[in-house]
Motif scaffolding. Structure first.
Motif, PDB file in Angstrom:
ATOM      1  N   THR A   1       0.819  -1.223   0.000  1.00 35.32           N
ATOM      2  CA  THR A   1       0.000   0.000   0.000  1.00 35.32           C
ATOM      3  C   THR A   1       0.848   1.265   0.000  1.00 35.32           C
ATOM      4  O   THR A   1       0.329   2.358  -0.204  1.00 35.32           O
ATOM      5  CB  THR A   1      -0.903   0.047   1.246  1.00 35.32           C
ATOM      6  N   GLY A   2       2.148   1.133   0.274  1.00 33.52           N
ATOM      7  CA  GLY A   2       3.025   2.299   0.313  1.00 33.52           C
ATOM      8  C   GLY A   2       3.090   2.981   1.669  1.00 33.52           C
ATOM      9  O   GLY A   2       3.817   3.973   1.831  1.00 33.52           O
ATOM     10  N   LYS A   3       2.357   2.488   2.669  1.00 32.84           N
ATOM     11  CA  LYS A   3       2.287   3.179   3.966  1.00 32.84           C
ATOM     12  C   LYS A   3       3.653   3.336   4.618  1.00 32.84           C
ATOM     13  O   LYS A   3       3.963   4.380   5.193  1.00 32.84           O
ATOM     14  CB  LYS A   3       1.338   2.442   4.910  1.00 32.84           C
TER      15      LYS A   3
ATOM     16  N   ALA B   1       5.535   6.916   5.260  1.00 34.31           N
ATOM     17  CA  ALA B   1       5.868   7.296   6.637  1.00 34.31           C
ATOM     18  C   ALA B   1       7.339   7.690   6.746  1.00 34.31           C
ATOM     19  O   ALA B   1       7.686   8.659   7.432  1.00 34.31           O
ATOM     20  CB  ALA B   1       5.561   6.146   7.593  1.00 34.31           C
ATOM     21  N   VAL B   2       8.212   6.963   6.049  1.00 31.19           N
ATOM     22  CA  VAL B   2       9.639   7.302   6.064  1.00 31.19           C
ATOM     23  C   VAL B   2       9.862   8.657   5.394  1.00 31.19           C
ATOM     24  O   VAL B   2      10.643   9.489   5.877  1.00 31.19           O
ATOM     25  CB  VAL B   2      10.465   6.204   5.365  1.00 31.19           C
ATOM     26  N   ALA B   3       9.154   8.905   4.294  1.00 33.78           N
ATOM     27  CA  ALA B   3       9.298  10.184   3.592  1.00 33.78           C
ATOM     28  C   ALA B   3       8.878  11.346   4.490  1.00 33.78           C
ATOM     29  O   ALA B   3       9.566  12.377   4.562  1.00 33.78           O
ATOM     30  CB  ALA B   3       8.472  10.176   2.313  1.00 33.78           C
TER      31      ALA B   3
ATOM     32  N   ASN C   1      -3.136   5.048  -2.789  1.00 38.97           N
ATOM     33  CA  ASN C   1      -4.242   5.957  -2.476  1.00 38.97           C
ATOM     34  C   ASN C   1      -3.865   6.915  -1.352  1.00 38.97           C
ATOM     35  O   ASN C   1      -4.742   7.501  -0.713  1.00 38.97           O
ATOM     36  CB  ASN C   1      -5.489   5.160  -2.084  1.00 38.97           C
ATOM     37  N   LEU C   2      -2.580   7.086  -1.096  1.00 42.75           N
ATOM     38  CA  LEU C   2      -2.128   7.886   0.035  1.00 42.75           C
ATOM     39  C   LEU C   2      -1.912   9.347  -0.375  1.00 42.75           C
ATOM     40  O   LEU C   2      -1.475   9.613  -1.499  1.00 42.75           O
ATOM     41  CB  LEU C   2      -0.821   7.319   0.580  1.00 42.75           C
TER      42      LEU C   2
ATOM     43  N   ILE D   1       7.444  11.725  -7.285  1.00 38.21           N
ATOM     44  CA  ILE D   1       7.474  11.285  -8.679  1.00 38.21           C
ATOM     45  C   ILE D   1       6.584  10.056  -8.768  1.00 38.21           C
ATOM     46  O   ILE D   1       6.876   9.022  -8.162  1.00 38.21           O
ATOM     47  CB  ILE D   1       8.899  10.942  -9.143  1.00 38.21           C
ATOM     48  N   LYS D   2       5.489  10.164  -9.512  1.00 39.68           N
ATOM     49  CA  LYS D   2       4.542   9.059  -9.645  1.00 39.68           C
ATOM     50  C   LYS D   2       4.958   8.145 -10.794  1.00 39.68           C
ATOM     51  O   LYS D   2       5.246   8.607 -11.900  1.00 39.68           O
ATOM     52  CB  LYS D   2       3.135   9.602  -9.897  1.00 39.68           C
TER      53      LYS D   2
END
Length: 407
Positions: free
Chosen positions: A217-219, A223-225, A243-244, A253-254
């Protein structure tokens, strides 16, 4: 941690204004000095005398009331604040701030302050979901404002859904954690550093309607970013489809595919001081893709796969002075596989977790990690929120840099 801190509480016109009374009381009891601003409509719900009694400070409710002629009240208040909280934050004040409108005490002060601003939205669920409100909230996030979201529930208007203001206890706890991070943050060495982070999954296209992906999910990466940005770093986040919301102040950068992620990371690698590769990148992609939807046909369908580029291995081979951090999401022999990956890909540190453990898998708000360093350190951490894990990762990176500074 709020003891002695200067907190400005902006109360706008919603029924949730009554909760701001309890919030004021909690902060004052914890030792904070609180100054309250009220909009005209907020005074229709709560009398200013209530906040004056609870805060033991005058209430600011009119831009042109200047009790001290040597100061401009809204500028003085803006400069005084260590933190500003807008609770409740109505659709109206969110819209004004997003568009730079300053027509009362609250908006003039908020546009003038350099303190961190947190907003606790409170409104009808349909107002909350309106595209204009959502756009305004995203604009404020892009400006660097933070939001304290409440839970969905029964609203004063009779509707049920999102829009209920966070409880005073939740807001007070958040404020406490903000100051705790500030006071105990040892990550100041990231100031002036360029940190590149990858996050989320990749999608490997088959045809216009189908693709291969994974459960990330990229969470964790997001959070690190956010933690790296709070620590003063210049942050570039290369993100697969998620969806974050974009972390405040972070350059995003997507990308979609593994190849796009490779190209994006390589474009910023030379300028990076630290690279943290937390994305779950596909190891394989379909060898053949279709421009049109592949129609259903009798029998089985086999999709031949080919390897994608190994981004982390390439970064390790090209590494100059960068600190390179990888992730190992495993389902067995976690530490053993992590050590192998650490050496094979020329990493400085690796963050390993067991994705089958409850509270540590994809999509969870928590994680349980082991962080291994190239110089032999192995640290095991209990279950924590991903925000806490993110801070620990950065702390361990800095510790590693310090240990190896003279080598």
């Amino acid at each position: 941690m709020v003891n002695g801190k200067h907190i400005v509480l902006a109360v706008t016109g919603g029924i949730a204004a009554y909760k701001a009374c309890a919030l004021t009381s909690k902060l004052v009891q914890a030792g904070a000095e609180v100054k309250v601003m009220m909009s005209e409509s907020a005074k229709e719900f709560v009398n200013p005398n209530t906040f004056q009694a609870l805060s033991r400070n005058p209430v600011y409710d009119w831009t042109f009331h200047e009790p001290d002629p040597s100061k401009i009240a809204h500028i003085d208040l803006a400069d005084w604040a260590d933190l500003v909280v807008v609770a409740p934050a109505t659709a109206n004040v969110i819209g004004k701030l997003a568009n730079g409108i300053a027509d009362d005490m609250i908006t003039t002060t908020l546009l003038a302050t350099k303190a961190d601003v947190y907003l606790a939205p409170a409104m009808n669920v349909n107002m909350y979901n309106h595209s204009a409100v959502q756009k305004n909230m995203q604009t404020l996030k892009d400006f660097g404002y933070s939001f304290i979201e409440g839970e969905a529930g029964y609203l004063a208007c009779g509707w049920t859904g999102k829009g209920r203001m966070a409880e005073p206890e939740v807001i007070a706890d958040m404020i406490n954690r903000v100051f705790e991070e500030r006071d105990t943050n040892s990550l100041n060495e990231l100031k002036g550093k360029h940190v590149v982070i990858t996050a989320g999954p990749t999608q490997e296209r088959i045809d216009p309607v189908r693709y291969f992906t994974n459960h990330s999910t990229g969470k964790m990466g997001y959070a690190v970013a956010a933690a790296a940005k709070r620590a003063g770093a210049e942050v570039t986040l290369v993100s697969g489809p998620t969806n974050l919301p974009r972390p405040a102040g972070v350059d995003v950068i997507k990308v979609i595919s593994a190849e796009e992620m490779y190209q994006a990371v390589m474009s910023v690698y030379d300028s990076a001081d630290i690279v943290i590769k937390s994305a779950a990148v596909a190891d394989y992609r379909p060898k053949e893709t279709f421009e049109q939807k592949r129609k259903k046909s009798p029998g089985e369908w086999s999709v031949e796969m080919e390897r994608t580029r190994d981004i982390l291995k390439t970064l390790g081979e090209k590494k100059a002075n960068q600190i390179l951090v990888g992730f190992a999401a495993e389902s067995e022999n976690v530490e053993e596989y992590a050590k192998q990956k650490l050496l094979k890909k020329n990493l400085d540190l690796i963050v390993a977790n067991n994705i089958t453990t409850p509270g540590a898998g994809f999509g969870s708000d928590t994680n349980i990690v082991t962080i291994l360093s190239k110089d032999g350190e192995v640290k095991n951490y209990e279950q924590q929120t991903k925000d806490a894990v993110a801070k620990q990762i950065l702390t361990d990176i800095i510790d590693y840099i310090e240990r190896n500074r003279n080598e």
